[in-house]
Design an enzyme around this catalytic site. Structure first.
Site, PDB file in Angstrom:
ATOM      1  N   THR A  37       9.900   8.201  35.285  1.00  0.00           N
ATOM      2  CA  THR A  37      10.151   8.009  36.706  1.00  0.00           C
ATOM      3  C   THR A  37       8.845   8.187  37.474  1.00  0.00           C
ATOM      4  O   THR A  37       7.915   8.824  36.986  1.00  0.00           O
ATOM      5  CB  THR A  37      11.175   9.032  37.232  1.00  0.00           C
ATOM      6  OG1 THR A  37      11.285   8.905  38.652  1.00  0.00           O
ATOM      7  CG2 THR A  37      10.754  10.465  36.918  1.00  0.00           C
ATOM      8  N   ALA A  38       8.794   7.633  38.660  1.00  0.00           N
ATOM      9  CA  ALA A  38       7.695   7.936  39.589  1.00  0.00           C
ATOM     10  C   ALA A  38       8.274   8.424  40.899  1.00  0.00           C
ATOM     11  O   ALA A  38       7.673   8.278  41.964  1.00  0.00           O
ATOM     12  CB  ALA A  38       6.797   6.727  39.794  1.00  0.00           C
ATOM     13  N   SER A  39       9.494   8.980  40.827  1.00  0.00           N
ATOM     14  CA  SER A  39      10.113   9.657  41.959  1.00  0.00           C
ATOM     15  C   SER A  39      10.222   8.760  43.193  1.00  0.00           C
ATOM     16  O   SER A  39      10.846   7.708  43.146  1.00  0.00           O
ATOM     17  CB  SER A  39       9.345  10.948  42.260  1.00  0.00           C
ATOM     18  OG  SER A  39      10.018  11.740  43.202  1.00  0.00           O
ATOM     19  N   HIS A  40       9.563   9.149  44.281  1.00  0.00           N
ATOM     20  CA  HIS A  40       9.670   8.461  45.569  1.00  0.00           C
ATOM     21  C   HIS A  40       8.563   7.439  45.779  1.00  0.00           C
ATOM     22  O   HIS A  40       8.536   6.782  46.822  1.00  0.00           O
ATOM     23  CB  HIS A  40       9.585   9.491  46.697  1.00  0.00           C
ATOM     24  CG  HIS A  40       8.280  10.233  46.706  1.00  0.00           C
ATOM     25  ND1 HIS A  40       8.004  11.236  45.799  1.00  0.00           N
ATOM     26  CD2 HIS A  40       7.163  10.107  47.470  1.00  0.00           C
ATOM     27  CE1 HIS A  40       6.784  11.692  46.017  1.00  0.00           C
ATOM     28  NE2 HIS A  40       6.246  11.018  47.030  1.00  0.00           N
TER      29      HIS A  40
END
Length: 531
Positions: A112-115
């Site tokens: 993931t790369a979050s936001h």
């Protein structure tokens, strides 16, 4: 060879800047197949050789680059003798953490790369039992050791027996656990009109299903996971991404609303007008429920004969008024630096001293969650579960809307500019910029704080006038005061961020103007831009 022995040219070629303070994160285009294999082999060696684990739990969100990396991981990790437990479908990071809770002796990796915008990809890493790894934090330095293995590049498998791949999906168990802990049942939210915007991230299934099961009259936007993020940057504090939803709420008749980021570990709350309810104020309303739960934990003897005295961490950027409310709600309050890995590790290390709760103004919520709701002897995981916090918030908002109205009235009684970023195209500008801003406010009589109560670094600069460092239930905030928080982002390249709160509009406008006068120079010279 280790990372320190690499030349600058070698570091650029290997994209070693992807090793951030709290996780691994970079633009997808900078991770060729050769580099991704090198990275995954380094990670496999770390888990096998340093942590001596035999199993890894894998998860991924909606990002377009995640399937390729997960597929490569399923090929590489078993060659190191590691068994892999994987949910091939998109899920939130919090659901991934819950999956790790079902396998406490396993390590875990979330792709993931979050936001961050859609062109980014990353990995969040945990050691058993659900210990967040970071740069310099974790066995043998955590991500620092992985970076050294990656730099060496000679991480070939030596296992005699190939590991196996197992498919596991814990969605239903995650929903049931979160609803039970939040005290939410089939009719708790019956008929309550709620707006939720998932910004095309990965949390839609679990959150929507849990709210609907609890009786909510739900309106969903951007429900379908889409790694191109057509609504815009998958960040609930990105005003342009969320603007269509907030405009709808102004014209509609929803009781309140939620917004989630790309991997679902940020939960932003909006009132019926689409205005953000700051996390610190929301938490002040949730604290009595959280406190009640941990009081029952204490009654079962978890902390022995020690008196019940629960503690929590609050964000360096939190509104001072909300900190007083948190303390009055029955928690000892303590300032903490930003960073999901750091905060979870602080909760883990201090659980024996009854530190149980934390939040960040970026809409992250943290808690020591029981592994088993019916057996406390299994212990607690210091982690995130935004589904639990969303359900508890929905229950409290629907039952006590007047508490939220009072909180918003209090919020509106002061003047605040929510954290804003400036992107500098060369990292060399970051330290001079924050140093200049610090000098400006120090010259105007603000006290500069750079350490937490225990003397460790805030990894930020907190500047206050008319406010002490230590705020508690007895603090008097009736007079004039100003608070300025600034930090260099550890998860994004070239980003500095500021947030300002003041008892007066004049104080706010002047402080924001002073900061912008510094950053505007860089923008005007083409060396930075506001994002």
């Amino acid at each position: 060879m280790n990372y320190q022995q690499l030349t600058e040219a070698e570091r650029i070629t290997l994209n070693t800047s992807m090793f951030k303070a709290y996780d691994i994160r970079t633009k997808s285009e900078h991770v060729s197949k050769e580099l991704s294999i090198r990275l995954l082999e380094a990670i496999a060696r770390y888990y096998h050789e340093i942590l001596s684990v035999d199993t890894l739990v894998l998860g991924r969100d909606a990002r377009l680059a995640a399937p390729r990396l997960m597929e490569e991981a399923l090929e590489i990790f078993p060659t190191f003798g590691l068994d892999v437990i994987v949910n091939p479908l998109q899920s939130s990071t919090c659901q991934f953490y819950f999956s790790c809770m079902q396998h406490p002796s396993a390590g875990g990796i979330m792709f993931t790369a979050s936001h961050n915008p859609g062109e980014y990809i990353g990995l969040k890493l945990v050691a058993p039992p659900l210990q967040a790894l970071a740069l310099g934090a974790g066995p043998k330095g955590g991500i620092t050791a992985i970076r050294d293995f990656y730099a060496a590049g000679s991480n070939k498998p030596s296992a005699k027996t190939r590991g196996r791949v197992y498919i596991r999906r814990y969605l239903d168990q995650f929903i049931d656990y979160s609803r039970s802990l939040a005290g939410v049942h089939e009719t708790t939210l019956k008929g309550v009109p709620i707006m939720v915007d998932f910004l095309s991230g990965a949390a839609g299934t679990e959150v929507a299903e849990a709210l609907i099961r609890s009786g909510a009259d739900l309106t969903v936007r951007n429900l379908i996971p889409d790694g191109t993020f057509p609504a815009g940057e998958p960040n609930p504090i990105a005003l342009e991404s969320l603007r269509p939803t907030t405009e709808l709420m102004k014209r509609g008749d929803w009781a309140f609303g939620f917004a989630f980021d790309g991997d679902g570990d940020r939960m932003d709350l909006m009132d019926r007008h689409g205005v953000q309810v700051p996390p610190s104020f929301n938490l002040s309303i949730l604290i009595p429920e959280v406190r009640s739960y941990f009081e029952s934990v204490h009654a079962q003897g978890y902390w022995g004969s020690a008196p019940f005295n629960p503690q929590m961490f609050y964000d360096v950027k939190a509104n001072p008024l909300s900190i007083v409310l948190q303390a009055k709600a029955g928690m000892g309050v303590h300032i903490i630096r930003n960073g999901h890995s750091f905060i979870k590790e602080a909760l883990r290390k201090n659980l024996d001293d009854q530190y149980v709760l934390a939040s960040e103004e970026s809409a992250h919520y943290y808690m020591n969650f029981p592994y088993d709701l019916n057996d406390l002897s299994k212990g607690f995981a210091s982690t995130e579960n935004t589904l639990f916090f969303a359900l508890l918030t929905a229950r409290m908002y629907s039952q006590y809307p007047e508490k939220y109205e009072r909180a918003m009235k209090l919020q509106h009684s002061i003047h605040r500019r929510r954290e804003w970023p400036c992107h500098f195209f060369d990292d060399k500008h970051l330290k001079p910029v924050v140093s200049e801003v610090e000098r400006i406010f120090a010259d105007r009589g603000l006290t500069v704080f750079k350490e937490m109560e225990d003397g460790s670094s805030l990894d930020a600069t907190l500047m206050r006038k008319g406010l002490p460092l230590k705020i508690d239930e007895s603090s008097d905030l009736e007079g004039s005061w100003l608070q300025v928080a600034q930090r260099i982002s550890r998860s994004e390249e070239g980003i500095a961020r500021w947030e300002v709160a003041s008892s007066t509009k004049e104080g706010l406008d002047e402080a924001v103007g002073l900061i912008m006068a510094v950053t505007d120079r860089y923008v005007e010279r083409g060396e930075a831009k506001y994002i």
